[in-house]
Scaffold this motif. Sequence first.
Motif, PDB file in Angstrom:
ATOM      1  N   ASN A 105       3.304   1.314  -3.334  1.00 29.67           N
ATOM      2  CA  ASN A 105       2.602   1.883  -4.609  1.00 29.67           C
ATOM      3  C   ASN A 105       2.021   3.359  -4.570  1.00 29.67           C
ATOM      4  O   ASN A 105       1.827   4.074  -5.412  1.00 29.67           O
ATOM      5  CB  ASN A 105       1.390   0.802  -4.855  1.00 29.67           C
ATOM      6  CG  ASN A 105       2.044  -0.506  -5.125  1.00 29.67           C
ATOM      7  OD1 ASN A 105       3.085  -0.638  -5.769  1.00 29.67           O
ATOM      8  ND2 ASN A 105       1.202  -1.482  -4.733  1.00 29.67           N
ATOM      9  N   LYS A 106       1.740   3.572  -3.313  1.00 31.32           N
ATOM     10  CA  LYS A 106       1.095   4.802  -3.217  1.00 31.32           C
ATOM     11  C   LYS A 106       2.200   6.082  -3.346  1.00 31.32           C
ATOM     12  O   LYS A 106       1.863   7.276  -4.181  1.00 31.32           O
ATOM     13  CB  LYS A 106       0.548   5.253  -1.713  1.00 31.32           C
ATOM     14  CG  LYS A 106      -0.293   6.281  -1.637  1.00 31.32           C
ATOM     15  CD  LYS A 106      -1.161   6.763  -0.518  1.00 31.32           C
ATOM     16  CE  LYS A 106      -1.890   7.951  -0.592  1.00 31.32           C
ATOM     17  NZ  LYS A 106      -2.734   7.991   0.561  1.00 31.32           N
ATOM     18  N   ASN A 107       3.477   5.582  -3.096  1.00 31.72           N
ATOM     19  CA  ASN A 107       4.455   6.660  -3.254  1.00 31.72           C
ATOM     20  C   ASN A 107       5.314   6.576  -4.491  1.00 31.72           C
ATOM     21  O   ASN A 107       6.303   7.276  -4.738  1.00 31.72           O
ATOM     22  CB  ASN A 107       5.405   6.684  -2.080  1.00 31.72           C
ATOM     23  CG  ASN A 107       4.829   7.108  -0.900  1.00 31.72           C
ATOM     24  OD1 ASN A 107       4.799   8.410  -0.547  1.00 31.72           O
ATOM     25  ND2 ASN A 107       4.522   6.428   0.131  1.00 31.72           N
ATOM     26  N   VAL A 136       4.088   5.998  -7.781  1.00 29.14           N
ATOM     27  CA  VAL A 136       3.060   6.157  -9.011  1.00 29.14           C
ATOM     28  C   VAL A 136       3.899   6.781 -10.261  1.00 29.14           C
ATOM     29  O   VAL A 136       5.146   7.462  -9.902  1.00 29.14           O
ATOM     30  CB  VAL A 136       1.557   6.892  -8.655  1.00 29.14           C
ATOM     31  CG1 VAL A 136       0.861   6.263  -7.623  1.00 29.14           C
ATOM     32  CG2 VAL A 136       2.133   8.610  -8.286  1.00 29.14           C
ATOM     33  N   TYR A 190       0.790  -1.117   0.179  1.00 25.33           N
ATOM     34  CA  TYR A 190       0.042  -0.032   0.083  1.00 25.33           C
ATOM     35  C   TYR A 190       0.852   1.172   0.020  1.00 25.33           C
ATOM     36  O   TYR A 190       0.735   2.196  -0.718  1.00 25.33           O
ATOM     37  CB  TYR A 190      -1.014   0.075   1.256  1.00 25.33           C
ATOM     38  CG  TYR A 190      -1.701   1.215   1.385  1.00 25.33           C
ATOM     39  CD1 TYR A 190      -2.726   1.599   0.796  1.00 25.33           C
ATOM     40  CD2 TYR A 190      -1.153   2.275   2.185  1.00 25.33           C
ATOM     41  CE1 TYR A 190      -3.685   2.468   0.870  1.00 25.33           C
ATOM     42  CE2 TYR A 190      -1.890   3.463   2.314  1.00 25.33           C
ATOM     43  CZ  TYR A 190      -3.056   3.663   1.545  1.00 25.33           C
ATOM     44  OH  TYR A 190      -3.685   4.774   1.951  1.00 25.33           O
ATOM     45  N   ASN A 191       1.931   1.353   0.994  1.00 22.61           N
ATOM     46  CA  ASN A 191       2.703   2.383   0.896  1.00 22.61           C
ATOM     47  C   ASN A 191       3.597   2.688  -0.177  1.00 22.61           C
ATOM     48  O   ASN A 191       3.777   3.670  -0.810  1.00 22.61           O
ATOM     49  CB  ASN A 191       3.478   2.527   2.329  1.00 22.61           C
ATOM     50  CG  ASN A 191       2.785   2.628   3.592  1.00 22.61           C
ATOM     51  OD1 ASN A 191       2.342   3.699   3.965  1.00 22.61           O
ATOM     52  ND2 ASN A 191       2.127   1.850   4.092  1.00 22.61           N
ATOM     53  N   TYR A 225      -5.089   1.189   6.027  1.00 26.36           N
ATOM     54  CA  TYR A 225      -3.660   1.578   5.792  1.00 26.36           C
ATOM     55  C   TYR A 225      -3.933   3.105   5.601  1.00 26.36           C
ATOM     56  O   TYR A 225      -2.993   3.944   5.891  1.00 26.36           O
ATOM     57  CB  TYR A 225      -3.133   0.954   4.800  1.00 26.36           C
ATOM     58  CG  TYR A 225      -3.116  -0.805   4.833  1.00 26.36           C
ATOM     59  CD1 TYR A 225      -2.659  -0.984   6.295  1.00 26.36           C
ATOM     60  CD2 TYR A 225      -3.159  -1.580   3.858  1.00 26.36           C
ATOM     61  CE1 TYR A 225      -2.333  -2.278   6.550  1.00 26.36           C
ATOM     62  CE2 TYR A 225      -2.990  -2.964   4.150  1.00 26.36           C
ATOM     63  CZ  TYR A 225      -2.225  -3.239   5.340  1.00 26.36           C
ATOM     64  OH  TYR A 225      -2.329  -4.515   5.561  1.00 26.36           O
ATOM     65  N   LEU A 226      -5.022   3.650   5.105  1.00 27.61           N
ATOM     66  CA  LEU A 226      -5.081   4.965   5.103  1.00 27.61           C
ATOM     67  C   LEU A 226      -5.408   5.649   6.383  1.00 27.61           C
ATOM     68  O   LEU A 226      -4.450   6.809   6.610  1.00 27.61           O
ATOM     69  CB  LEU A 226      -6.563   5.379   4.185  1.00 27.61           C
ATOM     70  CG  LEU A 226      -6.740   6.725   3.846  1.00 27.61           C
ATOM     71  CD1 LEU A 226      -5.555   7.609   3.375  1.00 27.61           C
ATOM     72  CD2 LEU A 226      -8.033   6.929   3.117  1.00 27.61           C
ATOM     73  N   ASN A 231      -7.698  -1.091   2.342  1.00 29.52           N
ATOM     74  CA  ASN A 231      -7.199   0.109   2.094  1.00 29.52           C
ATOM     75  C   ASN A 231      -7.565   1.207   2.967  1.00 29.52           C
ATOM     76  O   ASN A 231      -6.775   2.258   2.938  1.00 29.52           O
ATOM     77  CB  ASN A 231      -7.549   0.622   0.669  1.00 29.52           C
ATOM     78  CG  ASN A 231      -6.979  -0.183  -0.441  1.00 29.52           C
ATOM     79  OD1 ASN A 231      -5.714  -0.435  -0.321  1.00 29.52           O
ATOM     80  ND2 ASN A 231      -7.717  -0.480  -1.659  1.00 29.52           N
ATOM     81  N   GLU A 270      -2.181   5.635   8.044  1.00 31.05           N
ATOM     82  CA  GLU A 270      -1.204   6.611   7.175  1.00 31.05           C
ATOM     83  C   GLU A 270      -1.550   8.084   7.985  1.00 31.05           C
ATOM     84  O   GLU A 270      -0.497   8.762   8.257  1.00 31.05           O
ATOM     85  CB  GLU A 270      -1.538   6.751   5.896  1.00 31.05           C
ATOM     86  CG  GLU A 270      -0.492   7.631   4.961  1.00 31.05           C
ATOM     87  CD  GLU A 270      -1.158   7.918   3.404  1.00 31.05           C
ATOM     88  OE1 GLU A 270      -0.355   8.477   2.751  1.00 31.05           O
ATOM     89  OE2 GLU A 270      -1.816   6.892   3.076  1.00 31.05           O
TER      90      GLU A 270
END
Length: 474
Positions: free
Chosen positions: A45-47, A49, A42-43, A291-292, A288, A295
């Motif tokens: 892939n989010k950072n 892109v 999650y972290n 983890y959000l 999701n 975050e």
Amino acid sequence: MKNQFSASVCLLALSLTVAAQTDDPVVMKIAGKPVTRSEFEYNYNKNNVDAVTDMKDIDEYAELFVNYKLKVKAAEDAQLDTLSSFQKEFRTYRDQQVRPLLVSDEAEEQELRAYYDNTLRQLNGHDLRLPAHIFLRVSPNDTAEQQERQKNRIDSIYAALQAGADFAELAKTCSEDPQSAPRGGELTWFGPGQLIPEFENVMYELQKGEISAPFLSVAGYHIVRLNDVKMLEPYDTLRPQIKRFMESRGLRDRLAKAVIDTLAAQENLTADEVMDRQTKHFCEQDNNLKYLVQEYHDGLLLYEICKSQVWDPAAKDTAALENYFKKNKKQYAWDKPHFYGLLYHVTTPSDVDGVKKLLKGVDESKWVQTLREKMNGDSVTVRMEQKLFAQGDNGFVDSLVFKTNTGKAKPRKGFPYAGVVGRKLKKGPQKWTDVAGLVVSDYQMECDNKFAEDLRKRYEVEIYQDALNTVNNH
């Protein structure tokens, strides 16, 4: 037989545990706390892109992720997560994501339908009307002369309309309604009970395309043209518009509050306790979201620990900043001359030298303050900016310092004369304050790296490479 059954149950439980671990294996442990592959993915892939210019491979990102989690751990050990300020800010971010989930689609649909049905009742069989108007304001505080002047103006506008003038053009140039005038006076669709009575009565007397005579309302004089007429459309047609309208006025938030208040009353809980419990419930169903929320929590803690233990102390330690600059002076060298100082604009030629005399012997950190007190006390006689200028940045500096004419030095209105006070720098900055922003940022980065190194000595870190290799590859 009993022993065989018990053994089978144990084997089944073990196999389920192994299967769960295989589905989402632990890729690392940080200070004893496991990080699963799904959390890391999650972290990562989010950072990373496509829009990110500095994309990291998984092993590179793992090192950054470890440092991030270690700082969060340090913040938790410092009990920063118990501060009321942290909890309030965290709940604000978290609740923005969770509160809408409390509202069912059925509850939202009931509200939308109720709004439509209420509109139908208000119309009571009437049609909707789209008016435009030319408006001249009249206040109760206006004198008789002012009111008569507005009356004469509206009569002359009406006479022009009767002579064939275009309504929309006159509305744009003459109407005192700032919202509708640019649109040729056009308002929006209205039904009964939505406008002041004087306006509504006239609007419902008109035929489509007809223009009214001037009339006076509590707000002022109007001339109305009826642009269009229609019956209210069916619900399914208007539903998207109704939803946008009600969402803009906090529909889901209002419905969520009702749910929270009901649950709190039923179970004798506070609103925060209800949200804590509901957040846990929704996070168990949606990774999701889990983890959000994590975050938000970790990001706020990261900011607090870095601000208090790294960024603020580094920015305030002038001795350390000066020492850092001396050790790394070469990295701040430049390939074209610079000027650090004050560029000022004044009203008279004598003030050009007057400013220089006034600032002679004054520390450069107090130049702006001195000029404000001595020259701009009663009225503004000098405009100024103090900073680092590169050759080519400013036409006045180029002309006065570097003796080059770029054609960009145009006198400022009211302040036609310019001067400079400062230092010409050929190869690089002389003081750390010449490039304070860069030095502070670089020194903070050095301190941040040292902080991460110290945390790695304080806490144990285990990375399971085989599991890490399966990230985005399973």
